[in-house]
Design an enzyme around this catalytic site. Structure first.
Site, PDB file in Angstrom:
ATOM      1  N   ASP A 119       0.690  -1.122   0.015  1.00  0.00           N
ATOM      2  CA  ASP A 119      -0.057   0.176   0.079  1.00  0.00           C
ATOM      3  C   ASP A 119       0.882   1.264   0.207  1.00  0.00           C
ATOM      4  OD1 ASP A 119      -2.369   1.306  -0.085  1.00  0.00           O
ATOM      5  OD2 ASP A 119      -3.061   0.370   1.623  1.00  0.00           O
ATOM      6  N   ASP A 172     -10.972   2.770  -2.781  1.00  0.00           N
ATOM      7  CA  ASP A 172     -11.104   1.613  -2.160  1.00  0.00           C
ATOM      8  C   ASP A 172     -12.741   1.337  -2.622  1.00  0.00           C
ATOM      9  OD1 ASP A 172      -8.854   1.504  -1.075  1.00  0.00           O
ATOM     10  OD2 ASP A 172      -9.250   1.807   0.964  1.00  0.00           O
TER      11      ASP A 172
HETATM   12  C1  GLA Z   1      -5.894   1.411   1.960  1.00  0.00           C
HETATM   13  C2  GLA Z   1      -6.063   0.208   0.947  1.00  0.00           C
HETATM   14  C3  GLA Z   1      -7.274  -0.634   1.273  1.00  0.00           C
HETATM   15  C4  GLA Z   1      -6.731  -1.256   2.673  1.00  0.00           C
HETATM   16  C5  GLA Z   1      -6.505  -0.130   3.761  1.00  0.00           C
HETATM   17  C6  GLA Z   1      -6.091  -0.981   4.922  1.00  0.00           C
HETATM   18  O1  GLA Z   1      -6.940   2.136   2.216  1.00  0.00           O
HETATM   19  O2  GLA Z   1      -6.446   0.830  -0.419  1.00  0.00           O
HETATM   20  O3  GLA Z   1      -7.401  -1.764   0.394  1.00  0.00           O
HETATM   21  O4  GLA Z   1      -5.788  -2.136   2.372  1.00  0.00           O
HETATM   22  O5  GLA Z   1      -5.566   0.672   3.007  1.00  0.00           O
HETATM   23  O6  GLA Z   1      -5.636   0.313   5.911  1.00  0.00           O
END
Ligand code: GLA
Length: 568
Positions: A296, A357
């Site tokens: 990430d 997300d």
């Molecule tokens: C980001 C990612 C998500 C998840 C969260 C975890 O937002 O895009 O898919 O992994 O972090 O904190």
């Protein structure tokens, strides 16, 4: 008027009830409150700051400098490799003769996210530190690009994040006024969740269909690295450590994925993988026998990311263990060129998150679908065996989608050649949701070995959209999708109107198994439910040469180059 002999293929029943689970997860209980208060300490950014809104991600590379102060240990590590400016420059230039000299690196690099402490802090890193650090890593790694031979078809499995976030519900029985009451208690995620999901994948027919990855997401680690600087799992929640989970998966023919972050902290505020930690973290995951790694990009900046994502690719390669590599890098750069270089991504990552997300709602699915198909000319050519665009998890079986919408998500993810990571509770999933996710024909479309990402080929004024994906054996998949919100719509067309060449075709509705043989000129009607789809597998007698394609909302003919997955 529709001729009476017109074949009609119908979408599954529009009146199916939404896939709602009976439990009220939002209920606040004393136990829940106390577990919240523990977690509040850990979960640093507020939900609003951490909202999945892609705008926030995009803003992340331009906002005010806000990185938390660099821990003393890291400063010490930096100083070790930069014992003198001169030494540093020489090391940089020797290791990277063809790369940007230190002098053109930004003088100061500001990180851009709010500190997990909640305070606005400012941290700078000198260009020399970057230069030396990067090149020290580059010099010690031999592999040039991701070379793991993995994920020749889109990876499939289960991923904790969307459904369980950093926690999950268990049910505890309490005596209340003389009777037993079952109350949902929110606990931080632990190894039991992953073991439960592995059991379900193994025992309920998922594994045979290809759902083999069980992926841990954020918040799995301890707040501190161990004495050797290695990440470690929270010992209370993962008493057997990650190697135990990896063994558990491997014993069942499954694979284990884990999560990290190319920054000072993960999005949830846990320790991140700064540039100086890339090699040690890659090696740690390999030592634990992890099979996939999602990297990430919270609490970092564009410069660090540009260095860190390729370095991690090399570091994973250098471990000698094949580890599928999922990069969230493009999602932090707005998902589009010129900031995103999809050619490079295809060389260093197996899959990448391009956009924000997913959340448990139809509007979130639609938002993702809109973005991916509006940008299909850029995204589709980037995908292929071993390198996939990732529109994020399947939320089928959760709370936000009706059955029609669930069918739509599955169909459109198959058209996009998207990784199929379910984020749901496989212990309690409804049979309806399970049958959508286990639909063999859709899975085989998703997994087609050509690995060509499909496209939207028509946007009708009526709100019907047609999507198409070329498949091996000159077959293809068609999806008729309705954006309407009134009632099932009878969409009349023919394969020749969809630019299929002359011939007769066998069309199978993948959700009803109904089959029809159609000439290209045969007019047919599909009845598409609001927010639903009709999806066909079309066996083709001849090679498809021309397909409709939209530019500026107009249908145009373009020769299609299958090798490039592009229209000429
Ligand atoms: C980001 C990612 C998500 C998840 C969260 C975890 O937002 O895009 O898919 O992994 O972090 O904190």
């Amino acid at each position: 008027m529709i001729p009476s002999n017109t074949p009609v293929m119908t979408a599954p029943n529009a009146t199916d009830a939404p896939d709602m689970a009976p439990i009220n997860h939002g209920r606040v209980t004393p136990a829940l409150l106390s577990s919240f208060s523990t977690m509040a300490l850990r979960r640093k950014p507020s939900p609003r700051e951490r909202s999945a809104d892609v705008n926030m991600r995009h803003a992340a590379t331009t906002a005010t400098p806000v990185e938390p102060a660099r821990p003393a240990a890291r400063v010490a590590a930096f100083s070790r490799v930069t014992s003198s400016v001169r030494e540093g420059l020489t090391a940089y230039e020797a290791a990277c003769p063809n790369t940007k000299p230190a002098a053109v690196l930004p003088r100061r690099v500001f990180a851009t996210r709010k500190a997990p402490t909640g305070k606005i802090q400012r941290q700078t890193t000198s260009r020399m530190h970057f230069a030396v650090l990067i090149c020290a890593s580059v010099a010690t790694m031999t592999a040039l690009a991701l070379d793991n031979g993995l994920m020749r078809t889109p990876p499939m499995g289960w991923l904790a994040w969307e459904r369980f976030r950093y926690s999950f519900n268990v049910y505890k029985s309490y005596m209340l006024f003389g009777s037993v009451v079952n109350i949902a208690v929110l606990l931080p995620s632990s190894e039991n969740l992953f073991i439960d999901m592995a059991d379900r994948l193994y025992e309920d027919g998922w594994k045979e269909l290809g759902y083999v990855y069980v992926n841990i997401d954020d918040c799995w680690s301890s707040m501190n690295r161990d004495k050797d600087g290695r990440l470690q799992a929270d010992p209370k929640r993962f008493p057997g450590g990650i190697p135990k989970l990896a063994r558990y998966m491997h014993d069942r023919g499954l694979k284990l994925g884990i999560y990290g972050d190319m920054g000072t902290h993960t999005c949830g505020g846990y320790p991140g993988t700064t540039l100086d930690k890339i090699e040690i973290d890659a090696q740690t995951f390999a030592d634990w026998e992890v099979d996939m790694f999602k990297f990430d990009g919270c609490y970092s900046n564009a410069v660090d990311q540009e260095l860190g994502y390729p370095l991690m690719s090399k570091a994973l390669n250098a471990t000698g263990r094949p580890i599928g590599y999922s990069c969230s890098w493009p999602a932090y750069q707005g998902g589009l060129p010129p900031k995103v270089n999809y050619t490079q991504l295809g060389q260093i990552c197996n899959l990448w998150r391009n956009y924000g997300d997913i959340q448990d709602s139809w509007s979130s699915v639609l938002n993702i679908v809109d973005w991916f198909f509006e940008n299909q000319d850029i995204l589709a050519p980037a995908a292929g065996p071993g390198r996939w665009n990732d529109p994020d998890m399947l939320i089928i079986g959760d709370f936000g989608l009706s059955m029609d919408q669930s069918r739509s998500q599955m169909a459109l993810w198959a058209i996009m050649a998207a990784p199929l990571f379910m984020s749901n509770d496989l212990r309690t999933i409804s049979s309806g949701a399970q049958s959508i996710l286990q639909n063999k024909m859709i899975i085989s479309i998703n997994q087609d070995p050509l690995g060509i990402q499909g496209r939207r080929i028509l946007k009708e004024k009526s709100g019907i959209e047609v999507f198409w994906r070329p498949l091996s054996n000159n077959a293809s998949a068609l999806v008729f999708f309705s954006r309407r919100t009134d009632m099932p719509y009878r969409y009349k067309t023919s394969l020749s109107k969809l630019n299929y060449t002359t011939g007769s075709y066998k069309a199978t509705d993948v959700y009803t198994d109904q089959t029809d043989v159609l000439k290209d000129s045969t007019e047919f009607v599909v009845s598409v439910n609001p927010t639903g789809v009709v999806m066909w597998y079309v066996s083709a007698p001849g090679k498809l040469q021309y397909h409709p394609f939209i530019r500026g909302d107009k249908l145009r003919r373009h020769a299609y180059d299958a090798e490039q997955n592009n229209f000429l």
